[in-house]
Design a protein around this motif. Structure first.
Motif, mmCIF file in Angstrom:
data_model
loop_
_atom_site.group_PDB
_atom_site.id
_atom_site.type_symbol
_atom_site.label_atom_id
_atom_site.label_comp_id
_atom_site.label_asym_id
_atom_site.label_seq_id
_atom_site.Cartn_x
_atom_site.Cartn_y
_atom_site.Cartn_z
ATOM 1 N N LEU A 169 1.001 -50.726 -12.396
ATOM 2 C CA LEU A 169 2.399 -51.597 -12.069
ATOM 3 C C LEU A 169 3.283 -51.242 -12.862
ATOM 4 O O LEU A 169 4.664 -51.102 -12.323
ATOM 5 C CB LEU A 169 2.282 -52.967 -11.923
ATOM 6 N N ALA A 170 3.013 -50.921 -14.204
ATOM 7 C CA ALA A 170 4.188 -50.602 -15.035
ATOM 8 C C ALA A 170 4.691 -49.144 -14.873
ATOM 9 O O ALA A 170 5.669 -48.577 -15.565
ATOM 10 C CB ALA A 170 3.658 -50.630 -16.612
ATOM 11 N N HIS A 171 4.011 -48.252 -14.158
ATOM 12 C CA HIS A 171 4.454 -46.994 -13.959
ATOM 13 C C HIS A 171 4.547 -46.622 -12.372
ATOM 14 O O HIS A 171 4.774 -45.575 -12.026
ATOM 15 C CB HIS A 171 3.240 -46.023 -14.376
ATOM 16 N N THR A 172 4.693 -47.871 -11.791
ATOM 17 C CA THR A 172 4.769 -47.526 -10.178
ATOM 18 C C THR A 172 6.233 -48.474 -9.594
ATOM 19 O O THR A 172 6.083 -49.673 -10.251
ATOM 20 C CB THR A 172 3.534 -47.997 -9.690
ATOM 21 N N ASP A 173 6.816 -48.071 -8.884
ATOM 22 C CA ASP A 173 8.118 -48.743 -8.277
ATOM 23 C C ASP A 173 7.514 -49.309 -7.211
ATOM 24 O O ASP A 173 6.893 -49.159 -6.221
ATOM 25 C CB ASP A 173 8.963 -47.730 -7.767
ATOM 26 N N SER A 174 7.764 -50.852 -7.258
ATOM 27 C CA SER A 174 7.258 -51.756 -6.317
ATOM 28 C C SER A 174 7.488 -51.508 -5.083
ATOM 29 O O SER A 174 6.863 -51.914 -3.957
ATOM 30 C CB SER A 174 7.453 -53.218 -6.777
ATOM 31 N N LEU A 175 8.821 -51.036 -4.622
ATOM 32 C CA LEU A 175 9.253 -50.828 -3.413
ATOM 33 C C LEU A 175 8.726 -49.678 -2.742
ATOM 34 O O LEU A 175 8.368 -49.827 -1.527
ATOM 35 C CB LEU A 175 10.898 -51.202 -3.349
ATOM 36 N N THR A 176 9.175 -48.572 -3.199
ATOM 37 C CA THR A 176 8.748 -47.529 -2.682
ATOM 38 C C THR A 176 7.196 -46.728 -2.765
ATOM 39 O O THR A 176 6.621 -45.826 -2.046
ATOM 40 C CB THR A 176 9.611 -46.314 -2.926
#
Length: 592
Positions: A169-176
């Motif tokens: 999650l810290a390295h991933t965009d939650s929307l796209t």
């Protein structure tokens, strides 16, 4: 009884002992299935072997004297207790061994119908009961330890999973679902630090016209648009290229390999963004600007590459109007200069630092000065003299142009009081001003407060600016004309206006761009200018020729019927303070 059977039993025990010693030496860790099989085998084999030993021992009680019989009893009880303790980790086997050995021994003692044997039997029974209680207490503790260890193992596994999830999650965009800004900078730093780092490209992509979509249709449509365009762009990535969402409508790109691969991917991404997106019942069109910096030519440090990709993005967005731009050292120099100018504009006191020059527009047949076109000059204490062609486009890319327009308008109205009443003043306004109600309202207010006749004011707009939105521009120009001002279309012929647009626009004058006047002596150039003059005559518009510098150009234009001209033949731009004295001289020279 005393030789063969003991040898057989000791051989079986020795084989088992050697087997366990060998497994311990090899440090073999059984699988769960194998461990269950071994435990079952011990649970079955242990009681059977114990039964064999106790039957042999009981049979020995029939022989020997009291001392030998006592030795047998001690052997049976101590051995049974030892076996039970050794099997405490496997209580089923320990219980079976105890129940096989001790009851048989007690029965043998009671069968002798001797008080001493009876006491021994009772004592052994009590010892067995206590021993089994201790055994089960020990096993409960062992069981709790095992369960605690299993619980800790589960908790550790859950903690590892949560840490991995948090890391994702810290390295991933939650929307796209794309890697995010942190991941982009981590990957970029890793690429730069790698000893085997080959050439790669760093890209920064910014969406065009996304904010109006978000503001007009709402954040839900904006978020859906970001998801769809991320999916579309992800399909175009090849050769190990990775797309990141840095935040808002900004994306990052890392492309390993040669510069050509980065350029190809960049062109594909920019082209894909111009294709319409269908969201529910809406069809939305945006665009993209992409700046790319190449390693190692564009820099060898992560921050340096990022900044230079940002330079290229700035150039692509602000200068090219979108598309792909690859960083070069010359580009960095130009962009730094632009940013210095922009910073100086933000700190500029327009009324003090901006100065006006004026160039006459004359009636060529009469020699009379009909108007003065006001041209702005800027001397900045921070960056020195800056040509209008450098600072006006930068100001137009921000709201600073409105302040410049109003400062020039106020200064121009002050100049009007110094000039004869028949001389008009021509002001240039940008496309940004045309679409700014606040700026137009301020112009009206300044004009009414000055007491200058609106008919003395010409408003010049470029063809390109008007053609961005002819309908909206037409409404604004009509508003200016209703106030009494005149409207002139500047640089005619350099844009993309059609005859229908020209006919529908509320114009009073058309100014032919100097590039056509310079080509006047060529047959083709002469024909183009004559067609423009004829078009203005047909539309009842005054025609002004810009850039007239020679008497030959003057004579040719007069023969065509163009009687209003501007250029160095009549006068160069002068500081406005010199105009009251210069106008009579200009008129005298033009009449001659």
């Amino acid at each position: 009884m005393s030789t063969a059977i003991p040898l057989l039993l000791f051989a079986l025990s020795g084989i088992r002992l050697f087997h366990w010693w060998r497994r311990d030496r090899l440090a073999e860790i059984p699988t769960p299935a194998e461990a269950r099989r071994l435990l079952r085998m011990i649970t079955i084999a242990g009681p059977l072997l114990a039964l064999t030993y106790v039957l042999w021992s009981i049979a020995l009680l029939e022989y020997g004297g009291p001392i030998q019989q006592a030795h047998v009893m001690i052997y049976v009880t101590t051995t049974a207790i030892g076996c039970i303790f050794c099997l405490s980790a496997l209580p089923q086997a320990a219980l079976l061994v105890g129940l096989v050995v001790i009851p048989a021994f007690i029965a043998a003692c009671l069968a002798r119908q001797d008080m001493m044997y009876t006491v021994i039997a009772v004592n052994v029974g009590l010892v067995l009961a206590v021993l089994l209680r201790v055994l089960f207490n020990s096993f409960d503790h062992f069981h709790q330890q095992v369960m605690s260890q299993a619980r800790l193992a589960r908790q550790h596994g859950e903690l590892v999973r949560l840490n991995q999830e948090n890391e994702r999650l810290a390295h991933t965009d939650s929307l796209t679902g794309l890697p995010n800004r942190r991941s982009f900078h981590d990957d970029l730093a890793e690429l730069v630090a790698s000893d085997a780092a080959g050439p790669f490209a760093v890209g920064l992509l910014d969406l065009d016209r996304f904010k109006p979509v978000n503001d007009t249709f709402g954040h839900h449509v904006g978020d859906t648009l970001l998801i769809k365009l991320a999916e579309r762009m992800r399909l175009l990535l090849v050769g190990g290229a990775t797309l990141y969402r840095l935040g808002g409508d900004e994306f990052g790109l890392l492309v390993p390999g040669n510069p050509h691969a980065a350029a190809v991917i960049g062109e594909r991404l920019c082209a894909a963004l111009t294709e319409p997106f269908v969201i529910a019942e809406l069809t939305v069109t945006v665009g993209g600007s992409l700046g790319i910096a190449l390693f190692p030519d564009g820099g060898t440090v992560a921050t340096e590459l990022f900044d230079r990709a940002d330079y290229a993005l700035y150039h692509a967005k602000r200068v090219q109007g979108g598309g792909l731009c690859i960083f070069t050292p010359d580009l960095e120099t130009a962009i730094r200069r632009d940013r210095e100018i922009e910073a100086a504009l933000h700190a500029c006191a327009f009324d003090e630092e901006l100065h006006l020059h004026g160039q006459p527009i004359v009636g060529a047949r009469t020699g009379q000065v009909e108007a003065i076109e006001l041209l702005v000059r800027w001397h900045s204490p921070l960056v020195g003299n800056v040509p209008p062609g450098d600072f006006i486009p930068i100001a137009e890319r921000s709201t600073l142009i409105h302040g410049i327009t109003l400062a020039v308008f106020r200064k121009g109205l002050a100049v009007a009081r110094l000039l004869p009443a028949h001389i008009a003043l021509s002001f240039n306004i940008s496309a940004c001003d045309l679409h700014s109600p606040a700026t137009l309202g301020a112009i009206e207010h300044e004009l009414l407060a000055s007491g200058i006749a609106p008919t003395r004011i010409w408003i010049e707009v470029t063809e390109t600016a008007v053609m961005r939105d002819p309908v909206a521009a037409g409404r604004v120009l009509q508003r200016l004309r209703r106030l009494g001002m005149k409207v002139a279309l500047d640089d005619f012929g350099t844009g993309h206006s059609s005859l229908s647009n020209l006919h529908q626009l509320p114009l009073d004058k058309v100014k032919i761009d100097r590039s056509f006047i310079n080509d006047l002596q060529a047959q083709r150039g002469w024909a183009v200018v004559e067609a423009m003059v004829g078009l203005c005559r047909a539309l009842s518009l005054e025609c002004v020729a810009e850039g007239v510098e020679t008497s030959e150009q003057l004579d040719t234009l007069l023969r065509m019927g163009c009687e209003h001209m501007q250029g160095y033949l009549f006068g160069e731009p002068l500081p406005v303070a010199m105009l009251p004295d210069a106008v009579p001289l200009i008129e005298h020279r033009a009449a001659a």
